[in-house]
Design a protein around this motif. Sequence first.
Motif, short mmCIF file in Angstrom:
data_model
loop_
_atom_site.label_atom_id
_atom_site.label_comp_id
_atom_site.label_asym_id
_atom_site.label_seq_id
_atom_site.Cartn_x
_atom_site.Cartn_y
_atom_site.Cartn_z
N GLU A 1 1.43 -8.60 -1.80
CA GLU A 1 0.35 -8.20 -0.97
C GLU A 1 0.45 -7.00 -0.30
O GLU A 1 -0.59 -6.20 -0.24
CB GLU A 1 -0.06 -9.49 -0.02
N THR A 2 1.72 -6.75 0.37
CA THR A 2 2.03 -5.57 1.05
C THR A 2 1.95 -4.39 0.00
O THR A 2 1.09 -3.33 0.38
CB THR A 2 3.36 -5.60 1.84
N THR A 3 2.37 -4.39 -1.35
CA THR A 3 2.20 -3.39 -2.02
C THR A 3 0.89 -3.17 -2.42
O THR A 3 0.43 -1.87 -2.59
CB THR A 3 2.95 -3.48 -3.27
N GLU A 4 -0.14 -4.08 -2.55
CA GLU A 4 -1.50 -3.84 -2.83
C GLU A 4 -2.14 -3.26 -1.74
O GLU A 4 -3.17 -2.40 -1.81
CB GLU A 4 -2.17 -5.33 -3.04
N LEU A 5 -1.78 -3.61 -0.70
CA LEU A 5 -2.45 -2.81 0.60
C LEU A 5 -2.06 -1.59 0.78
O LEU A 5 -2.86 -0.58 1.12
CB LEU A 5 -2.22 -3.63 1.94
N GLU A 6 -0.82 -1.12 0.62
CA GLU A 6 -0.43 0.24 0.63
C GLU A 6 -1.19 1.10 -0.66
O GLU A 6 -1.61 2.21 -0.37
CB GLU A 6 1.04 0.21 0.49
N ARG A 7 -1.47 0.58 -1.69
CA ARG A 7 -2.14 1.07 -2.68
C ARG A 7 -3.55 1.34 -2.39
O ARG A 7 -4.31 2.28 -2.42
CB ARG A 7 -2.15 0.18 -4.06
N GLU B 1 -1.41 3.92 6.99
CA GLU B 1 -0.33 3.45 5.85
C GLU B 1 1.04 3.56 6.43
O GLU B 1 2.01 2.95 6.04
CB GLU B 1 -0.48 4.94 4.89
N GLN B 2 1.54 4.50 7.36
CA GLN B 2 2.51 4.50 8.30
C GLN B 2 2.64 2.99 8.96
O GLN B 2 3.81 2.45 8.87
CB GLN B 2 2.77 5.61 9.07
N SER B 3 1.77 2.78 9.54
CA SER B 3 1.92 1.31 10.18
C SER B 3 2.29 0.32 9.24
O SER B 3 2.95 -0.76 9.46
CB SER B 3 0.50 1.03 10.92
N VAL B 4 1.53 0.30 8.38
CA VAL B 4 1.72 -0.83 7.09
C VAL B 4 3.32 -0.59 6.55
O VAL B 4 4.07 -1.41 6.26
CB VAL B 4 0.89 -0.40 5.72
N ALA B 5 3.61 0.75 6.32
CA ALA B 5 5.22 0.87 5.79
C ALA B 5 6.07 0.49 6.87
O ALA B 5 7.11 -0.32 6.40
CB ALA B 5 5.30 2.37 5.81
#
Length: 199
Positions: free
Chosen positions: A80-86, A108-112
């Motif tokens: 799910e995290t990879t999908e959000l980054e995409r 994007e930086q926050s998600v990373a």
Amino acid sequence: MDFLLNLPIGAMISGGFALVLVLSVVIGLAGVLAVMSLNGRMELTAESTEAVNQLQKISAAREAYMQQHTPELLKAVETETTELERQLSQMAQNADAVQSESGIRKAEQSVASLAEGFAKMTRIIDERNETLTDFLDQSTALDTAASAFSQSIQQVRHQIDKELATNQAELQRVDTLARLTSRTIENLLLVQRYFSGSA
């Protein structure tokens, strides 16, 4: 100005129509550009909504992982995290304004950083679980050793009790034999006195 007034009526009408046509084209182009910009913003809004929904999915998956530490739930969080980054990367590419792109890059930086923090937390949980497993193994080994020691003590105590019982029986026999021997000696002494007195 005199030049315009001296133009024939047909030229004036044609010029007016041409001017109206040019203004119509300019207004139409402005409208088309405005609609295209509005469509782009609507697409960006829809993508933002999808990103928010994806973030909620990640939160739910993390909550589930915190309650049950299973590899399947961990994999779900990572997916799910990879999908959000995409999604955020795609939004940044489709953003038409520099300000929007900057905001998306910050997201994007926050998600990373969020993914990195979750990875650290996962490592800490795994280390804690390993430590707990080692402690339980050591406790089990200690319990086994204590049980074996207790059994050994009970066996030794049982052996001692058995030997004490045997020794007490032997002591009773010796005591009985000593009493019999004492009576026999007393009887012999009486007999000896009797015979000594007769003589």
